[in-house]
Enzyme design. Structure first.
Site, PDB file in Angstrom:
ATOM      1  N   ASP A  59     -13.270  -2.255   0.195  1.00  0.00           N
ATOM      2  CA  ASP A  59     -13.104  -1.783   1.486  1.00  0.00           C
ATOM      3  C   ASP A  59     -14.252  -2.785   2.153  1.00  0.00           C
ATOM      4  O   ASP A  59     -15.407  -2.270   2.285  1.00  0.00           O
ATOM      5  CB  ASP A  59     -13.547  -0.116   1.435  1.00  0.00           C
ATOM      6  CG  ASP A  59     -13.310   0.402   2.574  1.00  0.00           C
ATOM      7  OD1 ASP A  59     -13.312  -0.295   3.769  1.00  0.00           O
ATOM      8  OD2 ASP A  59     -13.573   1.566   2.967  1.00  0.00           O
ATOM      9  N   ASN A  84      -7.614 -11.301   7.539  1.00  0.00           N
ATOM     10  CA  ASN A  84      -6.560 -10.592   7.965  1.00  0.00           C
ATOM     11  C   ASN A  84      -6.693  -9.372   8.187  1.00  0.00           C
ATOM     12  O   ASN A  84      -5.958  -8.468   8.903  1.00  0.00           O
ATOM     13  CB  ASN A  84      -5.151 -11.068   7.227  1.00  0.00           C
ATOM     14  CG  ASN A  84      -4.168 -10.131   7.205  1.00  0.00           C
ATOM     15  OD1 ASN A  84      -3.648 -10.261   8.494  1.00  0.00           O
ATOM     16  ND2 ASN A  84      -4.137  -9.286   6.572  1.00  0.00           N
ATOM     17  N   TYR A 146     -10.025  -2.222  20.520  1.00  0.00           N
ATOM     18  CA  TYR A 146      -9.458  -3.023  19.612  1.00  0.00           C
ATOM     19  C   TYR A 146      -9.121  -4.544  20.302  1.00  0.00           C
ATOM     20  O   TYR A 146      -9.445  -5.663  19.685  1.00  0.00           O
ATOM     21  CB  TYR A 146      -8.010  -2.528  19.415  1.00  0.00           C
ATOM     22  CG  TYR A 146      -7.153  -3.353  18.390  1.00  0.00           C
ATOM     23  CD1 TYR A 146      -7.211  -3.351  17.123  1.00  0.00           C
ATOM     24  CD2 TYR A 146      -6.060  -4.221  19.050  1.00  0.00           C
ATOM     25  CE1 TYR A 146      -6.250  -4.202  16.456  1.00  0.00           C
ATOM     26  CE2 TYR A 146      -5.278  -4.974  18.399  1.00  0.00           C
ATOM     27  CZ  TYR A 146      -5.277  -4.975  17.024  1.00  0.00           C
ATOM     28  OH  TYR A 146      -4.442  -5.771  16.325  1.00  0.00           O
ATOM     29  N   LYS A 150     -10.808  -8.383  18.928  1.00  0.00           N
ATOM     30  CA  LYS A 150     -10.013  -9.438  18.705  1.00  0.00           C
ATOM     31  C   LYS A 150     -10.135 -10.470  19.690  1.00  0.00           C
ATOM     32  O   LYS A 150     -10.382 -11.732  19.292  1.00  0.00           O
ATOM     33  CB  LYS A 150      -8.452  -9.050  18.895  1.00  0.00           C
ATOM     34  CG  LYS A 150      -7.824  -8.041  17.978  1.00  0.00           C
ATOM     35  CD  LYS A 150      -7.872  -8.709  16.513  1.00  0.00           C
ATOM     36  CE  LYS A 150      -6.984  -7.755  15.371  1.00  0.00           C
ATOM     37  NZ  LYS A 150      -7.148  -8.274  14.128  1.00  0.00           N
TER      38      LYS A 150
END
Length: 247
Positions: A59, A84, A146, A150
């Site tokens: 994890d 990823n 989010y 990114k």
């Protein structure tokens, strides 16, 4: 052939990269939380391509999970790292629970930071290697936590690319838009906007060979990225209020 380590490698875009690298004859290390899914993906890839595949159940939103993968990166000659693993949240900040927000940031920011740090010394010593960080076109706009995570990954990749180029190590920020993966489908998004995993992977591999800093698949998302880059910040903020493409 270089060994390729892929986080989130048992499904979606990660599995797409695993297929591509296996087809090219690379041995793989697949990392994900679910051992059963890892075993299934590894068996299918081995049966089809005949390459050696190791799996690591970890994890990456936890320090212990990262440490497990870091140990592998420092003890094995991994030539390509694909960061990823990740997910978004169903509700925007601050409506999502704070613990969920922190876990998402741990996975999207801290894990790539730590794994890349572990992989770099071996790549530099060998004078070659590649790091692919799977970001998102959401990182091109002010699109919540989010998008912010990114955006960090994109800028981190581009800075690292300059630093590592003299050492023969390539770094690419892969920025998918809406992509058909195992994530829930968004019915309000027109069919023509969606990308396949293979489209994202094909474009990324071309851009890696061309030593580009970013990879964006799909003409419509390329136009989107160009428009965002040139738009005034107030207009960009309005664009971000609509549902931003996520990988």
């Amino acid at each position: 052939m270089a060994t390729v380590l892929i986080t989130g490698g048992s499904s979606g875009i990660g599995l797409g990269f695993a297929r591509r690298f296996a087809a090219d004859g690379h041995n793989l290390v697949l990392v994900a939380r679910d051992q059963a899914r890892l075993d299934k993906a590894a068996a299918e890839l081995h049966d089809r391509y005949g390459v050696h595949i190791d799996t690591i159940s970890a994890d990456l939103a936890t320090p212990d999970g990262c440490a497990t993968v870091e140990k592998h990166l420092t003890s094995t000659a991994v030539g390509v790292l694909v960061n990823n693993a990740g997910h978004s949240l169903p509700e925007p900040y601050p409506r999502s629970p704070l613990a969920d927000e922190e876990r998402m940031l741990d996975l999207l920011v801290r894990a790539p930071l730590r794994l890349t740090h572990a992989a770099i010394p071996g790549m530099v010593a060998r004078g070659k290697g590649a790091i692919l960080n799977i970001a998102s076109v959401a990182g091109l706009l002010p699109a919540g936590t989010y998008g912010a995570a990114k955006a960090w990954l994109i800028h981190f990749s581009e800075s690292l690319r300059r630093d590592l180029a003299p050492h023969g190590v390539r770094v690419l920020a892969v920025c998918p838009g809406f992509t058909h993966t195992n994530a829930p489908h968004i019915d309000t998004i027109p069919v023509w906007m969606w990308l396949s995993v293979d489209q994202v992977v094909d474009q990324a591999m071309r851009d890696l060979r061309r030593r580009k800093p970013r990879s964006i698949a799909g003409r419509h998302f390329k136009l989107y990225a160009t428009a965002v880059h040139h738009a005034p910040r107030r207009l960009a903020a309005r664009m971000a209020r609509s549902r931003t493409p996520k990988d």
